[in-house]
Structures are given as C-alpha cells and as structure tokens.
Design a protein around this motif. Structure first.
Motif, mmCIF file in Angstrom:
data_model
loop_
_atom_site.group_PDB
_atom_site.id
_atom_site.type_symbol
_atom_site.label_atom_id
_atom_site.label_comp_id
_atom_site.label_asym_id
_atom_site.label_seq_id
_atom_site.Cartn_x
_atom_site.Cartn_y
_atom_site.Cartn_z
ATOM 1 N N ILE A 188 -0.454 4.805 15.110
ATOM 2 C CA ILE A 188 0.748 5.054 14.331
ATOM 3 C C ILE A 188 1.314 6.383 14.803
ATOM 4 C CG2 ILE A 188 1.623 5.507 11.984
ATOM 5 C CD1 ILE A 188 -1.268 3.967 11.294
ATOM 6 N N TYR B 133 -2.273 -2.567 16.999
ATOM 7 C CA TYR B 133 -3.689 -2.497 16.649
ATOM 8 C C TYR B 133 -4.472 -3.439 17.553
ATOM 9 C CZ TYR B 133 -2.545 -6.715 13.872
ATOM 10 O OH TYR B 133 -2.104 -7.953 13.454
ATOM 11 N N TRP C 67 4.394 2.153 12.968
ATOM 12 C CA TRP C 67 3.213 1.466 13.474
ATOM 13 C C TRP C 67 3.457 1.034 14.914
ATOM 14 C CZ3 TRP C 67 3.314 -4.087 14.283
ATOM 15 C CH2 TRP C 67 2.096 -4.595 14.766
ATOM 16 N N ASP D 219 -8.052 -7.921 -0.509
ATOM 17 C CA ASP D 219 -7.056 -6.999 -1.035
ATOM 18 C C ASP D 219 -6.804 -5.805 -0.124
ATOM 19 O OD1 ASP D 219 -7.947 -7.354 -4.578
ATOM 20 O OD2 ASP D 219 -6.766 -8.601 -3.217
ATOM 21 N N PHE D 220 -7.668 -5.603 0.848
ATOM 22 C CA PHE D 220 -7.529 -4.440 1.731
ATOM 23 C C PHE D 220 -6.758 -4.763 3.012
ATOM 24 C CE2 PHE D 220 -10.090 -1.344 -0.415
ATOM 25 C CZ PHE D 220 -10.959 -2.086 -1.184
ATOM 26 N N THR D 221 -6.264 -5.976 3.135
ATOM 27 C CA THR D 221 -5.554 -6.350 4.359
ATOM 28 C C THR D 221 -4.381 -5.411 4.626
ATOM 29 O OG1 THR D 221 -6.144 -8.677 4.151
ATOM 30 C CG2 THR D 221 -4.235 -8.159 5.519
ATOM 31 N N GLY D 222 -4.376 -4.830 5.826
ATOM 32 C CA GLY D 222 -3.304 -3.930 6.215
ATOM 33 C C GLY D 222 -3.488 -2.494 5.794
ATOM 34 N N VAL D 223 -4.569 -2.195 5.090
ATOM 35 C CA VAL D 223 -4.809 -0.830 4.630
ATOM 36 C C VAL D 223 -5.283 0.045 5.780
ATOM 37 C CG1 VAL D 223 -6.328 0.610 3.224
ATOM 38 C CG2 VAL D 223 -5.277 -1.438 2.241
ATOM 39 N N PHE D 224 -4.649 1.200 5.943
ATOM 40 C CA PHE D 224 -5.070 2.183 6.923
ATOM 41 C C PHE D 224 -5.931 3.240 6.220
ATOM 42 C CE2 PHE D 224 -2.668 0.618 10.342
ATOM 43 C CZ PHE D 224 -1.372 0.351 9.937
ATOM 44 N N ASP D 225 -7.207 3.269 6.565
ATOM 45 C CA ASP D 225 -8.105 4.232 5.968
ATOM 46 C C ASP D 225 -9.444 4.198 6.665
ATOM 47 O OD1 ASP D 225 -10.141 4.554 3.110
ATOM 48 O OD2 ASP D 225 -8.853 6.155 3.867
ATOM 49 N N TRP E 273 -7.667 7.948 8.469
ATOM 50 C CA TRP E 273 -6.784 8.320 9.566
ATOM 51 C C TRP E 273 -7.433 9.466 10.352
ATOM 52 C CZ3 TRP E 273 -1.094 7.209 9.525
ATOM 53 C CH2 TRP E 273 -0.733 6.282 8.525
ATOM 54 N N TYR F 220 -3.607 0.767 -2.996
ATOM 55 C CA TYR F 220 -3.678 -0.407 -2.145
ATOM 56 C C TYR F 220 -3.534 -1.674 -2.995
ATOM 57 C CZ TYR F 220 -8.540 -1.032 -3.657
ATOM 58 O OH TYR F 220 -9.675 -1.213 -4.412
ATOM 59 N N SER F 221 -3.184 -2.754 -2.358
ATOM 60 C CA SER F 221 -3.045 -4.036 -3.039
ATOM 61 C C SER F 221 -2.147 -3.920 -4.278
ATOM 62 C CB SER F 221 -4.438 -4.562 -3.415
ATOM 63 O OG SER F 221 -4.349 -5.901 -3.866
ATOM 64 N N TYR G 44 -7.974 -5.874 17.350
ATOM 65 C CA TYR G 44 -9.039 -6.410 16.523
ATOM 66 C C TYR G 44 -10.401 -6.006 17.077
ATOM 67 C CZ TYR G 44 -6.241 -9.472 13.528
ATOM 68 O OH TYR G 44 -5.368 -9.972 12.592
ATOM 69 N N ASN H 39 0.848 -1.188 0.000
ATOM 70 C CA ASN H 39 0.000 0.000 0.000
ATOM 71 C C ASN H 39 0.889 1.246 0.000
ATOM 72 O OD1 ASN H 39 -2.334 -1.746 0.448
ATOM 73 N ND2 ASN H 39 -1.592 -1.904 2.552
ATOM 74 N N TRP I 4 2.332 -5.402 4.556
ATOM 75 C CA TRP I 4 2.239 -6.209 5.770
ATOM 76 C C TRP I 4 3.565 -6.948 5.911
ATOM 77 C CZ3 TRP I 4 -1.680 -6.265 9.244
ATOM 78 C CH2 TRP I 4 -1.680 -7.280 10.208
ATOM 79 N N GLN J 163 -7.879 -0.068 10.318
ATOM 80 C CA GLN J 163 -7.083 -0.987 9.518
ATOM 81 C C GLN J 163 -7.982 -2.104 9.019
ATOM 82 O OE1 GLN J 163 -3.384 -2.443 11.358
ATOM 83 N NE2 GLN J 163 -3.926 -4.481 10.646
ATOM 84 N N PHE K 243 6.355 0.428 7.584
ATOM 85 C CA PHE K 243 6.430 1.582 6.693
ATOM 86 C C PHE K 243 7.841 1.763 6.147
ATOM 87 C CE2 PHE K 243 2.328 3.550 7.144
ATOM 88 C CZ PHE K 243 1.872 3.192 8.407
ATOM 89 N N TYR L 169 0.948 5.559 0.710
ATOM 90 C CA TYR L 169 0.266 6.682 1.334
ATOM 91 C C TYR L 169 0.930 7.985 0.908
ATOM 92 C CZ TYR L 169 -1.765 3.025 4.158
ATOM 93 O OH TYR L 169 -2.435 1.890 4.555
#
Lengths: 110, 123
Positions: free
Chosen positions: B39, B52, B49, B105-111, B113, A50-51, B54, A35, A92, B100, A101, A37
């Motif tokens: 973060i 997090y 980071w 496909d969105f695994t780990g995406v931060f959105d 913030w 992303y992805s 769950y 990803n 990840w 998060q 990061f 930013y």
C-alpha cells in the motif's frame, strides 16, 4: 479520486461525539464488510474497526462502526485529544478483487 | 507477535524500477488464510492499495498499476517484494507492507502494517 467518499475533515471538542461517513457503491460497501483505519500523525495506519462494527483487542469502546446499504459510518464518543488523526474506510471491492480506501478524513480535536 | 519491516532504495530515478522488500518476523509468509500486501501514500494524500500475493504465490494487482507492478514472495527468506517499473514523480510516496487476512469476518483486513518507507523519484 477514490470510489469511496469521505468528508475531508471533521472536528469536535473534548467529550463530544463525532461521526465520519463513508459512501460507496454496490461493488464495495453494498456487498462487503467495511474496515476502518486510524493513522496518527507520522505513523502507519492501524486497524480500528473490522467487519463493519467489530473492535480489535485494545481499541476502546468509544469507537464504533455501522453500515447501511452502500454507506458506512465511524462514530467516536467521548472525544479525546489523542483521537486527532486521519481515518480511512476500506471495504473489499468486487470489481477490483481487492480492497479500496476512502479518501480519508482528518479529525481535529478543538 | 508478527512484525513487518520494509527496506529498499529511498531514491529512484525517473523511468527506473523501484524495488522494496518486506521482511516478516514472528510468523510465516506461507501461513494459510493470509496474503501479503503493498500500500502506498503520496505525501499529504490518502492510501492506495497496490496489490497482494497469496500465501500460495498467486498475485493480484490494482488494475490502475497492473502493467507496472510485480509482487513476489521468497519463502526461504520469509519475505515478499515489490517492483514498480517506469517510475515517475507521481510514484513518490511512503510505501507500506501489510498482512491481509482472507477468511471470515477478517477478509480484507490489513493488520499489522510495517512502519513504511519513503521512496522519492527524482533525478
């Protein structure tokens, strides 16, 4: 010191195409999606890609991402002054069981 | 539209505990498929980071800070919190909270913030 390597700076003139690289390892980029930013001056980071290569709604198609092996790249075409910002890659990491990061790349539009 | 807002003390003395809260609006901290992250960004430096939690309440921490960090969630208030103990000047940073994603496909995406809050460690 990040486990991901990004160039600290990049630059280009309006209209040019610039690329920002992100080098990692088998535990992060090599086995997970990346990803990207964008952080404008004084602002919180915003999801850009992303992805590996997908753009969220609202992100111009001037921005594109790619990945090969343990490296990823962000390309910005038709550079504009408002693209001046810091850019971070963030895959990840399986060894962390969390995200990591890159050190960030400061893009200057000349 | 989901929004996050950090709050807490902006000045903490060395060796004390930093405490921040992230209020979530427009969504629920109990939503499946998401976790809630912290973060930070020291002045003039990159992003780090911290950890997090769950939606189930299970936390995961950055190994470099695991001994000092606690993240918790308060479902009744729809918010989550960060505690960092034994702080030093090196913990001075802008602290961000973020949602998060943990699926596909969105695994780990931060959105999105939060806007971030500056915490200064100084006597």
């Amino acid at each position: 010191q990040s486990v991901l390597t990004q160039p600290p700076s990049a630059s280009g003139t309006p209209g040019q195409r610039v690329t920002i690289s992100c080098s990692g390892s088998s535990s992060n980029i090599g086995s997970n999606t990346v990803n990207w930013y964008q952080q404008l001056p004084g602002k919180a980071p915003k999801l850009l890609i992303y992805s590996d290569n997908q753009r969220p709604s609202g992100v111009p198609d001037r921005f594109s991402g790619s990945k090969s092996g343990t490296s990823a790249s962000l390309a910005i075409s038709g550079l504009q002054s408002e693209d001046e910002a810091d850019y971070y890659c963030a895959p990840w990491d399986d060894s962390l069981y969390g995200p990591v990061f890159g050190g960030g790349t400061k893009l200057t539009v000349l | 539209q989901l929004q996050l807002q950090e709050s807490g003390s902006g000045l903490v003395k060395p060796s004390q505990t930093l405490s921040l809260t992230c209020a979530v609006s427009g969504g629920s901290v109990s939503s499946a498929g998401y976790s809630w992250s912290w973060i930070r960004q020291p002045p003039g430096k990159g992003l780090e980071w911290l950890g997090y939690i769950y939606h189930s309440g299970i936390p995961y921490y950055n190994p470099s800070l695991r001994s000092r960090v606690t993240i918790s969630v308060d479902r009744s208030k729809n918010q989550f919190s960060l505690k960092l103990n034994s702080v030093t000047a090196a913990d001075t940073a802008v602290y961000y909270c973020a949602r998060q994603a943990n699926y596909g496909d969105f695994t780990g995406v931060f959105d999105p913030w939060g806007q971030g809050t500056l915490v200064t460690v100084s006597s």
